[in-house]
Design a protein around this motif. Structure first.
Motif, PDB file in Angstrom:
ATOM      1  N   VAL A   9      -1.857 -24.308  -3.620  1.00 33.59           N
ATOM      2  CA  VAL A   9      -1.308 -23.323  -3.243  1.00 33.59           C
ATOM      3  C   VAL A   9      -0.122 -24.723  -3.001  1.00 33.59           C
ATOM      4  O   VAL A   9      -0.132 -25.665  -3.155  1.00 33.59           O
ATOM      5  N   ILE A  10       0.747 -24.585  -4.889  1.00 33.38           N
ATOM      6  CA  ILE A  10       1.593 -26.060  -4.860  1.00 33.38           C
ATOM      7  C   ILE A  10       2.982 -24.976  -5.103  1.00 33.38           C
ATOM      8  O   ILE A  10       3.474 -24.074  -4.988  1.00 33.38           O
ATOM      9  N   ASP A  11       3.898 -26.761  -4.353  1.00 32.93           N
ATOM     10  CA  ASP A  11       5.601 -25.505  -4.046  1.00 32.93           C
ATOM     11  C   ASP A  11       6.254 -25.259  -4.759  1.00 32.93           C
ATOM     12  O   ASP A  11       7.223 -24.546  -5.029  1.00 32.93           O
ATOM     13  N   ASP A  12       5.710 -26.042  -6.024  1.00 30.40           N
ATOM     14  CA  ASP A  12       7.118 -25.312  -6.710  1.00 30.40           C
ATOM     15  C   ASP A  12       6.217 -25.513  -8.332  1.00 30.40           C
ATOM     16  O   ASP A  12       5.782 -26.374  -9.170  1.00 30.40           O
ATOM     17  N   GLY A  68      -8.133 -36.031  -5.192  1.00 29.36           N
ATOM     18  CA  GLY A  68      -7.064 -33.866  -5.046  1.00 29.36           C
ATOM     19  C   GLY A  68      -5.270 -35.066  -4.945  1.00 29.36           C
ATOM     20  O   GLY A  68      -4.840 -34.289  -5.012  1.00 29.36           O
ATOM     21  N   GLU A  69      -5.811 -35.543  -3.484  1.00 29.11           N
ATOM     22  CA  GLU A  69      -4.468 -36.156  -3.111  1.00 29.11           C
ATOM     23  C   GLU A  69      -3.123 -37.063  -3.908  1.00 29.11           C
ATOM     24  O   GLU A  69      -1.904 -36.594  -4.116  1.00 29.11           O
ATOM     25  N   VAL A  70      -4.130 -37.992  -4.814  1.00 27.15           N
ATOM     26  CA  VAL A  70      -3.769 -38.445  -5.768  1.00 27.15           C
ATOM     27  C   VAL A  70      -3.192 -37.829  -7.389  1.00 27.15           C
ATOM     28  O   VAL A  70      -1.788 -37.797  -7.906  1.00 27.15           O
ATOM     29  N   LEU A  71      -3.839 -36.662  -7.766  1.00 27.39           N
ATOM     30  CA  LEU A  71      -3.023 -35.266  -8.494  1.00 27.39           C
ATOM     31  C   LEU A  71      -1.835 -34.336  -7.695  1.00 27.39           C
ATOM     32  O   LEU A  71      -1.111 -34.631  -8.728  1.00 27.39           O
ATOM     33  N   ALA A  72      -2.055 -33.973  -6.613  1.00 30.37           N
ATOM     34  CA  ALA A  72      -1.336 -32.882  -6.307  1.00 30.37           C
ATOM     35  C   ALA A  72       0.338 -33.743  -6.467  1.00 30.37           C
ATOM     36  O   ALA A  72       1.135 -33.994  -6.708  1.00 30.37           O
ATOM     37  N   SER A  73       0.258 -35.326  -5.806  1.00 34.79           N
ATOM     38  CA  SER A  73       1.339 -36.137  -5.614  1.00 34.79           C
ATOM     39  C   SER A  73       1.557 -36.927  -6.854  1.00 34.79           C
ATOM     40  O   SER A  73       2.983 -36.507  -7.152  1.00 34.79           O
ATOM     41  N   SER A  74       1.041 -36.660  -7.969  1.00 36.09           N
ATOM     42  CA  SER A  74       1.729 -36.986  -9.017  1.00 36.09           C
ATOM     43  C   SER A  74       2.134 -36.179  -9.311  1.00 36.09           C
ATOM     44  O   SER A  74       4.016 -36.369 -10.720  1.00 36.09           O
ATOM     45  N   ASN A 118       6.631 -25.565 -11.209  1.00 34.13           N
ATOM     46  CA  ASN A 118       7.806 -25.858 -12.517  1.00 34.13           C
ATOM     47  C   ASN A 118       6.558 -27.591 -12.225  1.00 34.13           C
ATOM     48  O   ASN A 118       7.595 -28.344 -13.704  1.00 34.13           O
ATOM     49  N   THR A 119       6.131 -27.859 -11.498  1.00 38.35           N
ATOM     50  CA  THR A 119       6.028 -29.599 -11.590  1.00 38.35           C
ATOM     51  C   THR A 119       4.601 -29.674 -12.174  1.00 38.35           C
ATOM     52  O   THR A 119       3.350 -30.125 -12.021  1.00 38.35           O
ATOM     53  N   ARG A 120       3.373 -28.538 -11.870  1.00 40.32           N
ATOM     54  CA  ARG A 120       2.263 -27.993 -12.431  1.00 40.32           C
ATOM     55  C   ARG A 120       1.860 -28.476 -13.740  1.00 40.32           C
ATOM     56  O   ARG A 120       2.841 -28.808 -14.113  1.00 40.32           O
ATOM     57  N   LEU A 121       0.619 -29.108 -13.815  1.00 40.56           N
ATOM     58  CA  LEU A 121      -0.322 -29.876 -14.475  1.00 40.56           C
ATOM     59  C   LEU A 121      -0.961 -28.934 -15.290  1.00 40.56           C
ATOM     60  O   LEU A 121      -1.445 -28.888 -14.947  1.00 40.56           O
ATOM     61  N   GLU A 170       3.835 -33.711  -8.038  1.00 45.23           N
ATOM     62  CA  GLU A 170       5.227 -33.886  -7.343  1.00 45.23           C
ATOM     63  C   GLU A 170       6.252 -34.437  -7.849  1.00 45.23           C
ATOM     64  O   GLU A 170       7.454 -34.378  -7.974  1.00 45.23           O
ATOM     65  N   GLN A 171       5.819 -36.006  -7.694  1.00 46.60           N
ATOM     66  CA  GLN A 171       6.946 -37.110  -7.841  1.00 46.60           C
ATOM     67  C   GLN A 171       6.934 -37.337  -9.683  1.00 46.60           C
ATOM     68  O   GLN A 171       7.579 -38.723  -9.129  1.00 46.60           O
ATOM     69  N   GLY A 172       6.461 -36.181 -10.354  1.00 45.29           N
ATOM     70  CA  GLY A 172       6.459 -36.142 -11.770  1.00 45.29           C
ATOM     71  C   GLY A 172       5.919 -37.634 -12.599  1.00 45.29           C
ATOM     72  O   GLY A 172       6.951 -38.364 -13.525  1.00 45.29           O
TER      73      GLY A 172
END
Length: 764
Positions: free
Chosen positions: A583-586, A641-647, A588-591, A649-651
């Motif tokens: 799941v991704i909250d937004d 996985g957490e680094v990829l998702a957070s990076s 628009n932040t996808r990679l 989210e944080q742009g």
């Protein structure tokens, strides 16, 4: 009414206990047939034998796999997101704000070998109906495909047909195909794998279940008419290997009508919205047999069915043939009597044929203790009188013997370290191009261009990126990402580790798009369960997946087991295909995986070790399969996985791509080609290991200019090794190493990457 000529009624079965019956021809062993007689207290009628033979088949009953599949429940991690787990048509997970997602993957391997187009098409249709029965609108499909060598004549026969079947059915339904995978290997020659996945969206309160509650409620069959197509499909195709003796027993493959299915989807969704259904089941494998027994067993346990009311397109069908038919685009609903007129009116509005064929009945305490009572008549004569749970829930359970094959030690000892490595930059360059262009690693566009990936307008990311992603609704930016992965080479070398590597890759692929993995589905493709070596592979696979899911907190929501994928005594490589949903909250932040930001810094996340067992390099360059697969570190996978998702989210990240088949070299080339930009990279140590190792828990990330320090800090926070290795820009992939430089222009990379499948399929 007098008994029809040749009709085998319950009364007749009681009076003629010694009548020979074709149980063996239906794939039923003698001991199972004897058990049916014991349950009924007499011999079964022809119709009852039909029900038990298909419902106790490997495909429907999971009789050889149940003892191992139980681990998915016993080791299930605590997860508040799981709304419906294993046992229903598909799992359902909460994705926030009252929304839910249901998803599942299933096989249609043998039918696709018999008739590639229709086998694959009806595989898509069947999995879509599984999602529909949960109360969801199907919104996207994916597929995982395996064939023999890409240049084999049989592959050239099957690949175009399978691809056209998937694209025809999915495109006609208006469902985007958002990803998947394709592979080629000698072990799949004559044994293709066609695994289809579907995802649907719904509200929590809209979940439907396969049950028939409420005595007096009506049983309604709606959709297509019933014909002879696919009769016996589940019992024969999924209960025996294909050898010359069985060639003549292959049943006809089901024929799909996607336009009818589209109407059926819209009709069903309107029926759900108007609260006209109290229970629902699709008709797939085992047809009416499955729908009636499972609905009855899931409800009050009582049901009367008048088989002569089933709408037929071939009026010569006998009761047992009606029960075994696998005609497509059919559903069975349980409807309250007061709502019957409105139910039929909705069906009529959509041009859907509907027929009331029975009703839910009361059962006595004695009948309930025996598993309820299912009665079926044919023009007034009783042809079925049985406890439905004995067919749907209480079938045989085998603890098949299993043993590690004697050949396993020699296989693992055959270390690829002995293989000749490339000497000098010219050979490194040549081998990188060869691996990049190999079928199964090279560009899949020849296949994916036949699919509509953007119909409905909610697709955010699709093939060839690491995972597919869709927006779950028009009024939300929340999305879900899905990836499927499997590597039969790894799993052959070590089933436990190989399965965890497949899971880890799918987990990593989802993370690489910026989503957080949430749940798992699986399609477990193996040879004969009667082979102790195959059952050892299966036991290790299920143990490996259950342990990995437990550690990473991602429950298995359901899936499929496909046995007997072999010809004679030669099984396929064990191939668990693992689907991970995140799941991704937004959105628009996808990679994406294409590196297209000039000046972005390229970072390598994770640790590289000299690991080549089961690697693409060993396979493509040397035709070698041996040694041990890469190590698995699930803690490292979770941190990555957490680094990829957070990076995302944080742009911090402009793009990301996981490392898997072909290692860093292939990942760099793919990201360069997808982004239309060159990459200038520098690696330390041995260039061969740096480029071709397939160590897990690794990814490359293009970091937004000026955000490098924050990205490095994020990786350090989660304990993930991080190395800046280069920059995006230029017209070539340039890899500098201590002993030289490997440089390949984008045009040459593209020519190699894109050439394989079109060249092989030219003129097909």
């Amino acid at each position: 009414m007098s008994e029809a000529p040749g009709l085998d009624t319950v009364a007749n079965a009681t009076d003629s206990p010694d009548t020979p019956q074709p149980y063996a021809e239906l794939g039923m062993p003698k001991d199972e047939y004897d058990r049916v007689r014991e349950i009924l207290g007499r011999r079964p009628t022809a119709a009852e034998l039909a029900i038990y033979s298909v419902m106790w088949s490997e495909h429907c009953s999971y009789k050889s796999s149940k003892v191992h599949l139980r681990q998915f429940g016993e080791k299930a991690p605590e997860n508040d997101s799981l709304l419906v787990g294993m046992g229903e048509n598909a799992g359902v997970v909460d994705v926030g704000d009252g929304n839910a997602v249901t998803f599942k993957i299933e096989s249609h391997n043998s039918p696709s070998f018999v008739e590639p187009h229709q086998g694959a098409a009806t595989g898509v249709g069947g999995i879509v109906r599984d999602i529909l029965t949960m109360g969801a609108r199907p919104v996207a499909v994916m597929d995982a495909l395996r064939f023999g060598p890409a240049d084999a004549d049989d592959t050239k026969r099957m690949l175009p047909g399978v691809t056209s079947g998937i694209s025809f059915y999915g495109n006609c339904l208006g469902l985007p195909n958002i990803g998947g995978e394709i592979g080629f290997d000698q072990s799949y020659l004559g044994n293709p794998l066609v695994n289809a996945l579907c995802i649907g969206v719904l509200k929590h309160e809209d979940i439907k279940l396969a049950q028939a509650p409420g005595p007096g409620n009506k049983v309604v069959l709606f959709g297509s008419t019933t014909g002879p197509d696919g009769i016996g499909g589940a019992s024969v195709l999924a209960s025996a290997s294909f050898d010359e003796e069985l060639e003549s027993k292959r049943p006809s493959v089901q024929v799909g009508d996607p336009f009818m299915e589209k109407l059926l989807i819209e009709c069903s969704l309107e029926l759900y919205a108007k609260d006209m259904v109290v229970g629902i089941q699709d008709l797939g494998a085992a047809g009416v047999s499955c729908a009636t027994t499972e609905l009855a067993a899931g409800g009050t346990g009582g049901m009367n069915i008048q088989l002569d009311r089933v709408p037929l397109r071939d009026h010569r069908l006998t009761p047992e043939e009606i029960l075994m038919s696998e005609s497509q685009e059919r559903m069975m609903a349980i409807v309250e009597p007061a709502k019957m007129a409105d139910f039929l009116a909705v069906c009529d509005k959509w041009g859907i044929l509907a027929a009331e064929i029975g009703e839910v009945t009361e059962v006595t305490p004695e009948e309930a203790e025996r598993g309820g009572r299912l009665v079926m008549t044919w023009h007034g004569e009783t042809v079925v009188d049985m406890p439905p749970r004995t067919a749907s829930d209480e079938g045989p359970v085998y603890e098949r013997p299993y043993a590690r094959p004697e050949s396993q030690d020699a296989l693992q000892a055959d270390d690829p370290a002995k293989l000749a490595r490339p000497e000098g930059d010219a050979e490194l360059r040549e081998q990188l191009l060869k691996v990049l262009g190999a079928p199964g690693i090279g560009d899949p566009t020849w296949v994916t261009q036949q699919y509509d990936s953007y119909v409905r307008g909610d697709t955010v990311v699709s093939a060839p990126h690491d995972s597919g992603m869709i927006r779950i609704s028009e009024d939300s930016d929340r999305g879900v990402a899905l990836a499927t992965d499997g590597n039969g080479r790894y799993t052959l070398l070590d089933p436990y580790t190989g399965t965890q590597l497949a899971f880890a890759e799918a987990f990593r692929n989802v993370s690489a798009t910026g989503a957080r993995p949430l749940a798992v589905t699986n399609c477990l493709n193996f040879g004969s369960p009667e082979d102790p070596g195959v059952m050892w592979q299966f036991a290790e696979t299920t143990r490996g997946l259950a342990d990995a899911c437990q550690q990473l907190g991602t429950p298995v929501t359901g899936g499929n087991v496909s046995f007997y994928n072999q010809t004679g005594d030669v099984p396929i490589n064990p191939t668990p295909v693992i689907g991970v949903l995140g799941v991704i909250d937004d959105v628009n932040t996808r990679l994406r995986s294409g590196f297209d930001t000039d000046g972005a810094r390229v970072f390598l996340l994770g640790e590289t070790r000299p690991e080549f067992g089961g690697s693409a390099w060993a396979d493509v360059i040397h035709g070698h399969l041996g040694g041990l697969p890469p190590q698995v570190d699930l803690t490292a996978e979770a941190a990555l996985g957490e680094v990829l998702a957070s990076s995302a989210e944080q742009g911090l990240a402009a793009a990301a791509h996981d490392l898997s088949d072909g290692g860093l070299g292939v990942a760099l080339a793919e990201s360069a080609l997808r982004g239309g930009r060159g990459l200038r990279v520098e690696v330390d140590g041995d260039a061969f290991t740096a480029l071709f190792s397939e160590s897990g828990a690794r990814a490359i990330v293009a970091v937004e200019p000026g955000r490098e320090e924050a990205f490095v800090a994020l990786a350090a926070q989660h304990g993930v090794p991080v190395t800046q290795i280069g920059t995006v820009g230029g017209e070539s992939l340039s890899v500098t190493h201590p002993n030289g430089v490997v440089e390949i222009g984008l045009d040459e990379l593209r020519a190699s990457y894109e050439a394989a499948l079109p060249a092989l399929m030219e003129g097909v």
